[in-house]
Design an enzyme around this catalytic site. Structure first.
Site, short mmCIF file in Angstrom:
data_model
loop_
_atom_site.label_atom_id
_atom_site.label_comp_id
_atom_site.label_asym_id
_atom_site.label_seq_id
_atom_site.Cartn_x
_atom_site.Cartn_y
_atom_site.Cartn_z
N VAL A 82 1.37 0.50 4.11
CA VAL A 82 1.85 -0.38 5.18
C VAL A 82 0.75 -1.36 5.59
O VAL A 82 -0.39 -0.97 5.85
CB VAL A 82 2.31 0.44 6.40
CG1 VAL A 82 2.74 -0.49 7.54
CG2 VAL A 82 3.45 1.35 6.00
N ILE B 232 -4.83 -3.01 5.56
CA ILE B 232 -4.06 -1.80 5.84
C ILE B 232 -3.86 -1.65 7.34
O ILE B 232 -4.79 -1.86 8.12
CB ILE B 232 -4.78 -0.56 5.29
CG1 ILE B 232 -5.00 -0.70 3.78
CG2 ILE B 232 -4.00 0.71 5.59
CD1 ILE B 232 -5.98 0.32 3.23
N HIS B 233 -2.66 -1.29 7.75
CA HIS B 233 -2.44 -0.94 9.15
C HIS B 233 -3.29 0.29 9.47
O HIS B 233 -3.37 1.22 8.65
CB HIS B 233 -0.96 -0.63 9.40
CG HIS B 233 -0.60 -0.49 10.83
ND1 HIS B 233 -0.94 0.62 11.57
CD2 HIS B 233 0.06 -1.33 11.68
CE1 HIS B 233 -0.50 0.47 12.81
NE2 HIS B 233 0.11 -0.70 12.90
N PRO B 234 -3.94 0.34 10.64
CA PRO B 234 -4.78 1.50 10.95
C PRO B 234 -4.08 2.84 10.78
O PRO B 234 -4.69 3.81 10.32
CB PRO B 234 -5.17 1.26 12.42
CG PRO B 234 -5.12 -0.21 12.58
CD PRO B 234 -3.99 -0.68 11.70
N GLY C 256 -1.92 3.52 8.60
CA GLY C 256 -1.67 3.76 7.18
C GLY C 256 -2.93 4.11 6.40
O GLY C 256 -2.87 4.37 5.20
#
Length: 338
Positions: free
Chosen positions: A165, A229-231, A233
């Site tokens: 994500v 990257i989303h944290p 994810g």
């Protein structure tokens, strides 16, 4: 004890709660009872098939706390991405232009819509409750899928991918989507991802620009999202990176999150897992922590256990471990160090 097992129809109410709590961008876990019921039905049928090669099967797993009978996570394996419809991505590669007269050659990164990754096995739908994040059970939820692939190799492709994500802010806004996708759909990022979960990304992908998008022409905030990257994810990324997965030149169509790739035979939990014969004992002199599974299909089970493992010797398991894995004395199990 927590055990990973195939999803069952009775899991629907708890699965929908997991979907409500999941990260925006995990489109394979929609908060919709009918869509989830379809996914459960499809998964049950996949486990029941006599597949001899990788096809459209989708294997859906849940992580259950046996003491409370509550689900605390879920994850999936799609045997073949793009089997029934194209699996769209954005390919991020340099476009080179040159002038002989001026003796100038210049390379510009460009994003192109493609379905190059169709045909690979896809790991998706990873979600675990917040209080289990960065515990051995996250490893179990992610890596036990790899033990399942090791046990049933003909059902899967020669390469495995997963989409991580991408970045969105605390309000669910994606700078990449706002700079690109939103121009073609009058939808916020979270709504576009929700529609993908409920229907298909194909109808959205078909309306995306068919010509290369030159990265320097995007706003700086959007460029910064490419491969970011989303944290929330990061853990999913870290686990698979330790397994030997690597980023490549492909990113997610909507949020520009990275795609991880590995040759199936080279993945650590597949290449280095070992099988052992079970010897049931009242207690175990634990020397190390392992991921442990049986090699069943519909009855697949996996746990984390403290064990004393010696190659070429039987493996001592307690009655509780045997019950969780649904194995008996003399049965076979597969294991890999945590």
């Amino acid at each position: 004890m927590l055990v990973l097992r195939p999803v069952e129809p009775t899991d629907l109410p708890q699965l929908q709660q997991l979907a409500r709590d999941s990260l925006v961008g995990v489109t394979s876990l929609p908060d919709d009872s009918e869509r989830l019921r379809e996914k459960i039905t499809r998964s049950c049928a996949s486990f029941d098939t006599d597949a001899v090669t990788h096809g459209p099967e989708n294997y859906f797993f849940v992580l259950e706390d046996l003491s409370t009978q509550r689900l605390v996570g879920c994850s999936e394996i799609l045997a073949t991405a793009g089997f029934n419809e194209p699996f769209y991505s954005l390919r991020n590669r340099h476009f080179t232009s040159a002038s002989r007269e001026l003796n100038i050659e210049h390379g510009v990164p460009a994003l192109s819509l493609c379905h190059d990754l169709s045909g690979h096995t896809l790991l998706r739908g990873f979600h675990i409750n917040a209080n289990r994040v960065r515990t051995p059970f996250s490893e179990l939820l992610s890596r036990a899928r790899l033990l399942f692939i090791a046990a049933h190799a003909p059902r899967f492709a020669e390469a495995v991918i997963t989409e991580i994500v991408g970045y969105s802010d605390e309000k669910g806004r994606s700078p990449f989507w706002d700079a690109l996708g939103k121009h073609f759909f009058d939808l916020p990022y979270a709504e576009a991802e929700r529609l993908c979960g409920l229907q298909s990304r194909t109808f959205l992908a078909e309306l995306m620009p068919q010509y290369p998008i030159y990265v320097p022409m995007l706003p700086q905030a959007a460029q910064a999202c490419i491969g970011r990257i989303h944290p929330d994810g990061q853990e999913a990324f870290d686990i698979l990176e330790r397994e030997g997965f690597e980023t490549n030149s492909y990113i997610d169509l909507f949020d520009a999150g990275p795609t991880l790739y590995a040759r199936t035979a080279n993945i650590r939990s597949i290449a280095h897992s070992r099988t052992a014969s079970v010897e049931q004992t009242p207690q175990v002199d634990a020397r190390g922590r392992y991921l442990l599974s049986n090699d069943a299909l519909h009855g697949f089970r996996a746990i984390v256990a403290e064990l004393d493992y010696h190659p070429d010797q039987s493996l001592a398991l307690t009655p509780a471990m045997c019950a969780a894995l649904n194995v008996t004395d003399g049965g076979a199990v597969r294991l890999i160090t945590l």
